[in-house]
Design an enzyme around this catalytic site. Sequence first.
Site, mmCIF file in Angstrom:
data_model
loop_
_atom_site.group_PDB
_atom_site.id
_atom_site.type_symbol
_atom_site.label_atom_id
_atom_site.label_comp_id
_atom_site.label_asym_id
_atom_site.label_seq_id
_atom_site.Cartn_x
_atom_site.Cartn_y
_atom_site.Cartn_z
ATOM 1 N N LYS A 10 1.306 -0.831 0.265
ATOM 2 C CA LYS A 10 0.005 0.159 0.201
ATOM 3 C C LYS A 10 0.864 0.984 -0.336
ATOM 4 C CE LYS A 10 0.614 1.085 4.409
ATOM 5 N NZ LYS A 10 1.988 2.385 4.661
ATOM 6 N N GLY A 95 7.453 1.630 5.136
ATOM 7 C CA GLY A 95 6.404 2.064 4.651
ATOM 8 C C GLY A 95 5.287 1.869 3.532
ATOM 9 N N GLY A 98 3.434 -4.198 3.604
ATOM 10 C CA GLY A 98 4.165 -5.261 3.644
ATOM 11 C C GLY A 98 4.262 -6.021 4.353
ATOM 12 N N ASP A 131 -2.509 -0.658 10.638
ATOM 13 C CA ASP A 131 -2.694 -1.038 8.697
ATOM 14 C C ASP A 131 -3.480 -2.776 8.310
ATOM 15 O OD1 ASP A 131 -0.904 1.399 8.870
ATOM 16 O OD2 ASP A 131 0.909 0.202 7.730
#
Length: 300
Positions: A10, A95, A98, A131
């Site tokens: 992302k 960042g 993963g 996340d």
Amino acid sequence: MTIDVLAPAKLNLGLEVIRRRDDGYHDIATVFQTISVFDRLRLSPATEERVRIVDCAESIGDNLVERALALARENALTSRTWYVELEKRIPLAAGLGGASSDAAATLLALAEHEGKSSAGLSSLALDLGSDVPFLLQGGAALGSGRGELLEPLPSLTGCWLVLASPSVAMDRKTAQLFGSLQPEDFSDGARTQRVAMTLRARQFPDPSDLANAFERPLTERLSNIDALHQAFHRAGAPFIALSGAGPTHYTILPTLEAAIRIARQLAEERPIPMRVLLARPTSSGPLLRRYKTARAAGAL
Ligand code: C5P
């Protein structure tokens, strides 16, 4: 049964930190967008649990796939043990989410295997990281709270992304960078709201809204981030933005030709040790394929 999963990376199209909370986390405002850079996982039932990282020279550190498997068993999402082969293509601790995406992919694969709905996975996902709930669903979303309160948005389309991921090792990077934020790094989330509004209108965000609260502390810690900025500009990038807590920086281009030109120049110049990636936005989370007959657990 063997399950193959592609777990997407992302980007954050802007990341504002609004306030520090009493529980040690921070309220943020961000727009998440999955992109076409994938880790690959293959899960097979096994007598002994093991996660094997394929072809990766770097050490993985805290392995979120192992934690996802353990959490899934504690919560009766699966009763068996698994052999997982994990091929890391997404730069580590960069960042790009993963490890979070690998964890989300693991939860989805187990739910699929057990014939369970993925609807109940969000709270397990949040136990694994802020996340991970977004990476269960993918596409684009406006994230608030810790990042787990999600409003789906239309994905960016009709553009290409050039990413540069500097190779830096920083212990507990995300926690450290959140910890080093100063009051002047906090903002009210208005720019992120504007990014969300442009995606709803199926337009491109204004680059000045792609601000990231970690740019200041990251640049203070890593002396070579300036060199990276300059290299992007020399290569003709229209702007440069930071994803997550970094250190991956990216730019957005309207055509493949422009993206290839910039990626090639960055890769040739390599002002600092880094990986250069070319990607497109994607509109879904982990992609699953399952085989009815168990395959030999060979290389991916
Ligand atoms: O949620 P995750 O495990 O990825 O977070 C790692 C660390 O980053 C947390 O322990 C916390 O220190 C910090 N964090 C935060 N606020 C968030 C997300 C992460 O302070 N919204």
